[in-house]
Design an enzyme around this catalytic site. Structure first.
Site, PDB file in Angstrom:
ATOM      1  N   LYS A  52     -35.557  55.549 -31.395  1.00 58.86           N
ATOM      2  CA  LYS A  52     -36.232  56.375 -30.398  1.00 58.86           C
ATOM      3  C   LYS A  52     -37.704  56.001 -30.263  1.00 58.86           C
ATOM      4  O   LYS A  52     -38.248  55.968 -29.154  1.00 58.86           O
ATOM      5  CB  LYS A  52     -36.084  57.853 -30.772  1.00 58.86           C
ATOM      6  CG  LYS A  52     -34.668  58.378 -30.563  1.00 58.86           C
ATOM      7  CD  LYS A  52     -34.521  59.818 -31.022  1.00 58.86           C
ATOM      8  CE  LYS A  52     -33.098  60.318 -30.794  1.00 58.86           C
ATOM      9  NZ  LYS A  52     -32.911  61.699 -31.292  1.00 58.86           N
ATOM     10  N   LYS A  66     -24.608  51.494 -22.105  1.00 57.51           N
ATOM     11  CA  LYS A  66     -24.177  52.842 -22.443  1.00 57.51           C
ATOM     12  C   LYS A  66     -24.871  53.844 -21.533  1.00 57.51           C
ATOM     13  O   LYS A  66     -26.083  53.763 -21.313  1.00 57.51           O
ATOM     14  CB  LYS A  66     -24.526  53.148 -23.909  1.00 57.51           C
ATOM     15  CG  LYS A  66     -24.257  54.591 -24.310  1.00 57.51           C
ATOM     16  CD  LYS A  66     -24.753  54.859 -25.721  1.00 57.51           C
ATOM     17  CE  LYS A  66     -24.596  56.332 -26.055  1.00 57.51           C
ATOM     18  NZ  LYS A  66     -25.083  56.652 -27.417  1.00 57.51           N
ATOM     19  N   LYS A  98     -29.583  59.015 -20.551  1.00 54.37           N
ATOM     20  CA  LYS A  98     -30.764  59.426 -19.790  1.00 54.37           C
ATOM     21  C   LYS A  98     -31.939  58.481 -20.066  1.00 54.37           C
ATOM     22  O   LYS A  98     -32.777  58.251 -19.194  1.00 54.37           O
ATOM     23  CB  LYS A  98     -31.145  60.859 -20.166  1.00 54.37           C
ATOM     24  CG  LYS A  98     -30.095  61.896 -19.780  1.00 54.37           C
ATOM     25  CD  LYS A  98     -30.294  63.210 -20.511  1.00 54.37           C
ATOM     26  CE  LYS A  98     -29.100  64.127 -20.336  1.00 54.37           C
ATOM     27  NZ  LYS A  98     -29.151  65.301 -21.212  1.00 54.37           N
TER      28      LYS A  98
END
Length: 332
Positions: free
Chosen positions: A118, A197, A200
């Site tokens: 992330k 994949k 968002k």
């Protein structure tokens, strides 16, 4: 809820209210959870504390929470057959998170790949993002859940939860159920508009409740190769074929497979087929979703009642935890 049998299978999962929920959310979490209502006692919740690691708009989080709840209800989640609530409506989870933090090693969290991924994608490396697995562990252990359906990307976090529970039980005695993750081996990665994949983060999603016009526009944006109409095409790994396969019957999938390999099939034709399948699947749910959007008071009532059910289980666990740790010190 006191009539619930203590040995009834408990299945738990949550979803973040960040942006419109999409096909990846539906097949990866929402559809399996709705199906799980027939299998045991389902705990399903909107994880708005987790969303604070990335959402900086109170208005956005507030609306996203309600939208996610309405999406679940429209798709068939029955609040009379499940415990359905918003994470922040059960404050016991915050207390348990701190208690679990005190038995969680830094090394365990530093090994979590999700945090590193992330941050690499541009998210601000804050403490909430780093300690995310401890809050997730509290979410699970507070309700003594047995089964946690997850995607492969969340498997490590469930292993962290198991480690934390085992450490706590070692120090303080048998307290928490050690949960098991469940990964559907037949569920492939849901492809997004660009073939990656669906996420968002990649801005390649197909939202569940987008209107028909926007849905058609989204499908028309699916990336394909440059093969001419008359050329044979390989369905393996093809985004359009994979999307169609999620909604079609086996004989329909087999027929399209043959048409791909024979040649003479235009990608534009397949895009129309994919649109029709997705639109037909969600059209009745879309009508229910529109109805719920006009019934905000009823949705809030459902969530409040769900939080009351959830707190019954949460308080029962936390009383045990407080006794074991010595936080409950009064004789009365």
């Amino acid at each position: 809820m006191s009539s619930e049998a203590p040995d009834k299978l408990r299945i738990l999962s949550g979803i973040q209210p960040t942006g419109g929920l999409h096909l990846g959310n539906y097949f990866g979490m929402m559809k399996p959870m709705i199906k799980a209502q027939d299998e045991g006692l389902l705990f399903c919740f909107i994880v708005n504390y987790h969303a604070l690691t990335s959402v900086r708009s109170g208005k956005e989080l507030r609306q996203g929470t309600l939208d996610a709840a309405m999406d679940f209800l429209a798709l068939g989640l029955d609040p009379d057959r499940a415990v359905f609530w918003v994470q922040s409506d059960v404050p016991e989870v915050v207390e348990l998170t701190w208690i679990l933090s005190c038995v969680t090693s830094m090394g365990l969290l530093e090994r979590c790949t999700s945090y590193k991924e992330k941050v690499a994608r541009g998210l601000v490396p804050n403490h909430g993002l780093f300690a995310y697995p401890v809050l997730q562990a509290a979410d699970i252990l507070l309700y003594q859940a047995h089964i946690i359906p997850v995607g492969k990307d969340q498997q490590q976090h469930i292993e962290v939860t198991r480690d934390i529970a085992e450490r706590f039980n070692h120090h303080y005695g048998d307290t928490f159920v050690i949960p098991q993750h469940r990964i559907d081996p037949d569920l492939a990665v849901i492809p997004g508009l660009d073939g990656q994949k669906m996420s968002k983060s990649y801005r390649n999603t197909i939202e569940i409740f987008v209107d028909e016009n926007q849905l058609r526009k989204k499908i028309m944006r699916v990336v394909t190769d440059s093969k001419a109409v008359e050329e044979p095409k390989d369905p393996e790994g093809d985004t359009l074929f994979n999307l169609y396969s999620l909604f079609a019957a086996p004989e329909e999938i087999q027929d399209l497979d043959g048409r791909y390999r024979a040649g003479g099939l235009a990608y534009a034709t397949v895009k129309d087929m994919v649109f029709e399948k997705i639109n037909a699947t969600f059209k009745p749910y879309r009508a229910k979703r529109q109805e719920l959007s006009r019934q905000r008071d009823q949705v809030e009532k459902i969530l409040a009642e769900g939080a009351e059910k959830a707190r019954y289980f949460a308080q029962k666990t936390l009383r045990k935890v407080r006794r074991k740790t010595g936080l409950a010190y009064r004789r009365s």
